[in-house]
Design a protein around this motif. Structure first.
Motif, PDB file in Angstrom:
ATOM      1  N   LYS A 229      52.119  -6.712  93.997  1.00 27.44           N
ATOM      2  CA  LYS A 229      50.835  -6.036  94.167  1.00 27.44           C
ATOM      3  C   LYS A 229      50.916  -4.569  93.746  1.00 27.44           C
ATOM      4  O   LYS A 229      50.029  -4.060  93.084  1.00 27.44           O
ATOM      5  CB  LYS A 229      50.359  -6.144  95.622  1.00 27.44           C
ATOM      6  N   THR A 230      51.991  -3.878  94.167  1.00 29.33           N
ATOM      7  CA  THR A 230      52.189  -2.475  93.787  1.00 29.33           C
ATOM      8  C   THR A 230      53.661  -2.219  93.510  1.00 29.33           C
ATOM      9  O   THR A 230      54.529  -2.956  93.978  1.00 29.33           O
ATOM     10  CB  THR A 230      51.739  -1.502  94.910  1.00 29.33           C
ATOM     11  N   ILE A 231      53.925  -1.160  92.735  1.00 30.23           N
ATOM     12  CA  ILE A 231      55.284  -0.657  92.538  1.00 30.23           C
ATOM     13  C   ILE A 231      55.235   0.858  92.715  1.00 30.23           C
ATOM     14  O   ILE A 231      54.383   1.530  92.117  1.00 30.23           O
ATOM     15  CB  ILE A 231      55.843  -0.981  91.136  1.00 30.23           C
ATOM     16  N   THR A 232      56.141   1.386  93.537  1.00 32.02           N
ATOM     17  CA  THR A 232      56.258   2.834  93.710  1.00 32.02           C
ATOM     18  C   THR A 232      57.495   3.299  92.962  1.00 32.02           C
ATOM     19  O   THR A 232      58.617   2.900  93.295  1.00 32.02           O
ATOM     20  CB  THR A 232      56.369   3.212  95.200  1.00 32.02           C
ATOM     21  N   TRP A 233      57.303   4.129  91.940  1.00 36.08           N
ATOM     22  CA  TRP A 233      58.387   4.545  91.052  1.00 36.08           C
ATOM     23  C   TRP A 233      58.960   5.906  91.458  1.00 36.08           C
ATOM     24  O   TRP A 233      58.293   6.703  92.104  1.00 36.08           O
ATOM     25  CB  TRP A 233      57.890   4.644  89.606  1.00 36.08           C
ATOM     26  N   ASP A 234      60.171   6.149  90.975  1.00 34.56           N
ATOM     27  CA  ASP A 234      60.768   7.472  91.019  1.00 34.56           C
ATOM     28  C   ASP A 234      60.035   8.353  89.995  1.00 34.56           C
ATOM     29  O   ASP A 234      59.200   7.866  89.228  1.00 34.56           O
ATOM     30  CB  ASP A 234      62.257   7.353  90.670  1.00 34.56           C
ATOM     31  N   ASN A 235      60.374   9.645  89.951  1.00 37.43           N
ATOM     32  CA  ASN A 235      59.663  10.567  89.066  1.00 37.43           C
ATOM     33  C   ASN A 235      60.280  10.705  87.684  1.00 37.43           C
ATOM     34  O   ASN A 235      59.926  11.622  86.948  1.00 37.43           O
ATOM     35  CB  ASN A 235      59.583  11.950  89.724  1.00 37.43           C
ATOM     36  N   GLY A 236      61.222   9.851  87.313  1.00 34.70           N
ATOM     37  CA  GLY A 236      61.834   9.947  85.989  1.00 34.70           C
ATOM     38  C   GLY A 236      60.826   9.718  84.874  1.00 34.70           C
ATOM     39  O   GLY A 236      59.845   8.971  85.014  1.00 34.70           O
ATOM     40  N   THR A 237      61.063  10.333  83.717  1.00 34.55           N
ATOM     41  CA  THR A 237      60.133  10.202  82.590  1.00 34.55           C
ATOM     42  C   THR A 237      60.108   8.787  82.026  1.00 34.55           C
ATOM     43  O   THR A 237      59.149   8.420  81.329  1.00 34.55           O
ATOM     44  CB  THR A 237      60.528  11.178  81.471  1.00 34.55           C
ATOM     45  N   GLU A 238      61.126   7.984  82.332  1.00 40.69           N
ATOM     46  CA  GLU A 238      61.142   6.610  81.810  1.00 40.69           C
ATOM     47  C   GLU A 238      60.046   5.743  82.426  1.00 40.69           C
ATOM     48  O   GLU A 238      59.777   4.641  81.938  1.00 40.69           O
ATOM     49  CB  GLU A 238      62.517   5.959  82.040  1.00 40.69           C
ATOM     50  N   PHE A 239      59.394   6.239  83.486  1.00 43.09           N
ATOM     51  CA  PHE A 239      58.319   5.472  84.129  1.00 43.09           C
ATOM     52  C   PHE A 239      56.927   5.974  83.750  1.00 43.09           C
ATOM     53  O   PHE A 239      55.936   5.534  84.322  1.00 43.09           O
ATOM     54  CB  PHE A 239      58.485   5.527  85.655  1.00 43.09           C
ATOM     55  N   HIS A 240      56.859   6.870  82.778  1.00 42.40           N
ATOM     56  CA  HIS A 240      55.571   7.451  82.409  1.00 42.40           C
ATOM     57  C   HIS A 240      54.678   6.486  81.624  1.00 42.40           C
ATOM     58  O   HIS A 240      53.528   6.804  81.353  1.00 42.40           O
ATOM     59  CB  HIS A 240      55.790   8.737  81.612  1.00 42.40           C
ATOM     60  N   GLY A 241      55.185   5.327  81.272  1.00 40.47           N
ATOM     61  CA  GLY A 241      54.342   4.322  80.603  1.00 40.47           C
ATOM     62  C   GLY A 241      53.770   3.319  81.581  1.00 40.47           C
ATOM     63  O   GLY A 241      53.506   2.173  81.213  1.00 40.47           O
ATOM     64  N   TYR A 242      53.570   3.726  82.822  1.00 41.45           N
ATOM     65  CA  TYR A 242      53.136   2.810  83.880  1.00 41.45           C
ATOM     66  C   TYR A 242      51.799   2.136  83.576  1.00 41.45           C
ATOM     67  O   TYR A 242      51.536   1.021  84.028  1.00 41.45           O
ATOM     68  CB  TYR A 242      53.054   3.565  85.214  1.00 41.45           C
ATOM     69  N   GLN A 243      50.940   2.806  82.813  1.00 45.33           N
ATOM     70  CA  GLN A 243      49.618   2.228  82.534  1.00 45.33           C
ATOM     71  C   GLN A 243      49.727   0.938  81.725  1.00 45.33           C
ATOM     72  O   GLN A 243      48.943   0.003  81.910  1.00 45.33           O
ATOM     73  CB  GLN A 243      48.752   3.247  81.807  1.00 45.33           C
ATOM     74  N   ALA A 244      50.721   0.860  80.840  1.00 48.31           N
ATOM     75  CA  ALA A 244      50.931  -0.369  80.073  1.00 48.31           C
ATOM     76  C   ALA A 244      51.358  -1.510  80.996  1.00 48.31           C
ATOM     77  O   ALA A 244      50.968  -2.672  80.784  1.00 48.31           O
ATOM     78  CB  ALA A 244      51.990  -0.133  78.991  1.00 48.31           C
ATOM     79  N   ILE A 245      52.154  -1.194  82.020  1.00 47.09           N
ATOM     80  CA  ILE A 245      52.564  -2.216  82.994  1.00 47.09           C
ATOM     81  C   ILE A 245      51.351  -2.698  83.773  1.00 47.09           C
ATOM     82  O   ILE A 245      51.174  -3.908  83.990  1.00 47.09           O
ATOM     83  CB  ILE A 245      53.629  -1.639  83.950  1.00 47.09           C
ATOM     84  N   GLU A 246      50.486  -1.776  84.181  1.00 49.75           N
ATOM     85  CA  GLU A 246      49.285  -2.159  84.926  1.00 49.75           C
ATOM     86  C   GLU A 246      48.380  -3.055  84.088  1.00 49.75           C
ATOM     87  O   GLU A 246      47.839  -4.053  84.577  1.00 49.75           O
ATOM     88  CB  GLU A 246      48.536  -0.899  85.370  1.00 49.75           C
ATOM     89  N   GLN A 247      48.218  -2.715  82.822  1.00 52.43           N
ATOM     90  CA  GLN A 247      47.347  -3.514  81.948  1.00 52.43           C
ATOM     91  C   GLN A 247      47.922  -4.897  81.689  1.00 52.43           C
ATOM     92  O   GLN A 247      47.194  -5.879  81.616  1.00 52.43           O
ATOM     93  CB  GLN A 247      47.130  -2.772  80.634  1.00 52.43           C
ATOM     94  N   ALA A 248      49.242  -4.990  81.557  1.00 52.68           N
ATOM     95  CA  ALA A 248      49.869  -6.273  81.223  1.00 52.68           C
ATOM     96  C   ALA A 248      49.985  -7.206  82.428  1.00 52.68           C
ATOM     97  O   ALA A 248      49.969  -8.434  82.263  1.00 52.68           O
ATOM     98  CB  ALA A 248      51.258  -6.037  80.616  1.00 52.68           C
TER      99      ALA A 248
END
Length: 327
Positions: A229-248
Motif C-alpha cells: 500500500k505504501t513505501i517509506t523511503w530513506d532520503n537518498g537520491t536513488e529514490f527520487h524516481g518514486y513517481q514512476a513507481i507510483e504510476q507503475a
C-alpha cells in the motif's frame, strides 16, 4: 547537536500528552527523537502517586540531577582499575560494568564515562578498545552539518503518511533503503521491510541509481504476491524516481526526514540483521540474487522476540493469509 529538553518543551509535552497524543506524534511536533520523549515521560512521571507527568516536577528533578552530577568531577584510579579489569578479563561491556558497580555499591559511573575512558586510552596508545565487542568500530561525533545529499522539492514526507501505516495494524506498509558494501563500489542491495510483520525482500542492484531502484522495486512488488500500500523511503537520491513507481504499481511513496533513522525503525533494524551476512566494508560484487534470496529466507524464517517468537513468514500468513513461499 543533542541538548536536553527545555522547560517550555516539558510544558508543551505535558499538554500534548494530556490531550492523548502519542509519544511519536509529540516527538515530531517538538523535533525530537521518540526515544527521548519516552525516556523523559518514564523518568519523570510521578510513580508514587497517580503516575502522571507533571512538567514542574520534571524540571525540578532535572535540576537536582544536574547539581548532583557535578559533585564528582572525576573517578579515582581504583575505580578505573576495576573497570579495566572487568573489560579485559571478564569481557563485560561498559553498560554491564556501570550497572554492576552501582548495584554493589562500588562506584557510580556511567557507561558513557567508561567509553570516554577507553577513547582516551586509545589516544594514549593503549589497547583497551580491543576489549570491546565492536573493537574495530570508529568513534565519530554525533553531530550533523548541512544536508549534502541532493534535494527533491515537493516529495511527500512521512507526516502525510496514512494513520494505518503509523500504528502497524494493517499489513502492506513498507520501508525501503539501500545497503552498500565497500566504499566506491557500484553494486548494492535494495531492502524492503513490511512494518507490521517484519517480512523483508532483498534485491541486488548493479548500481545505486534511480533507474536500478525503480526497476527492482517494481519487480519485487509484482512477483512477491504480497500486499503493498505504501513505501517509506530513506532520503537518498536513488529514490527520487518514486513517481514512476507510483504510476507503475499504484503504491504510494513517502520519505523520512534527513538524519531521522528511527522513522524507519523496521528497515534500520533489518539492515542491522542483514550485516551478519555481508558485513560492513565487505564487497558485494560477487553476491548474486540467488545468494540474496537465501539470506532473505533465513531472516524471514527466524523467530523474533518482538513477535512472540513467531517468524515474519508466520506472522504474514496469520495477518494477511498470504504465504510467500519465495521467502
Amino acid at each position: 547537536m543533542y541538548h536536553q529538553l527545555t522547560e517550555p518543551e516539558r510544558y508543551t509535552l505535558s499538554v500534548l500528552h494530556r490531550d492523548g497524543q502519542s509519544l511519536r506524534a509529540i516527538a515530531r511536533l517538538l523535533g525530537r527523537s521518540p526515544s527521548t520523549i519516552s525516556r523523559e515521560v518514564q523518568r519523570n512521571r510521578c510513580h508514587r502517586t497517580d503516575g502522571a507527568y507533571r512538567p514542574s516536577k520534571a524540571q525540578e528533578r532535572t535540576n537536582g540531577r544536574r547539581r548532583r552530577s557535578r559533585q564528582v568531577r572525576q573517578h579515582d584510579p581504583d575505580t578505573y582499575g576495576r573497570v579495566e579489569a572487568l573489560l579485559s578479563h571478564a569481557q563485560w561491556n561498559p553498560e554491564q560494568i556501570a550497572r554492576w558497580l552501582a548495584l554493589h555499591g562500588v562506584a557510580r559511573i556511567s557507561h558513557m564515562t567508561i567509553y570516554r575512558h577507553v577513547h582516551r586510552d586509545r589516544l594514549a596508545g593503549g589497547n583497551l578498545r580491543y576489549c570491546l565487542r565492536q573493537a574495530g568500530k570508529r568513534r565519530r561525533k554525533r553531530t550533523f552539518g548541512p544536508e549534502r545529499r541532493g534535494k527533491l522539492h515537493g516529495k511527500p514526507m512521512i507526516d502525510t503518511r496514512p494513520v494505518e501505516a503509523e500504528d502497524r495494524r494493517q499489513v502492506g506498509h513498507w520501508e525501503g533503503d539501500t545497503v552498500i558494501g565497500t566504499a566506491g563500489e557500484r553494486a548494492c542491495l535494495l531492502t524492503l521491510v513490511e512494518r507490521s510483520t517484519g517480512l523483508a525482500l532483498i534485491a541486488r542492484l548493479p548500481h545505486r541509481t534511480v533507474k536500478a531502484v525503480n526497476r527492482a522495486t517494481v519487480d519485487l512488488i509484482g512477483r512477491s504476491g504480497l500486499p503493498f500500500k505504501t513505501i517509506t523511503w530513506d532520503n537518498g537520491t536513488e529514490f527520487h524516481g518514486y513517481q514512476a513507481i507510483e504510476q507503475a504499481t499504484g503504491v504510494r511513496c513517502y520519505f523520512a526526514y534527513p538524519h531521522h533513522p528511527w522513522e524507519r525503525g523496521s528497515n534500520e533494524n533489518f539492515n542491522g540483521l542483514l550485516r551478519q551476512y555481508p558485513p560492513k566494508r565487505r564487497s558485494l560484487a560477487r553476491a548474486g540474487q540467488a545468494h540474496c534470496d537465501r539470506i532473505t529466507h533465513k531472516l524471514n524464517t527466524r523467530p523474533r522476540k518482538r513477535y512472540g517468537y513467531q517468524s515474519p513468514v508466520e506472522r504474514m500468513q496469520q495477518l494477511s493469509g498470504v504465504l510467500h513461499l519465495g521467502c
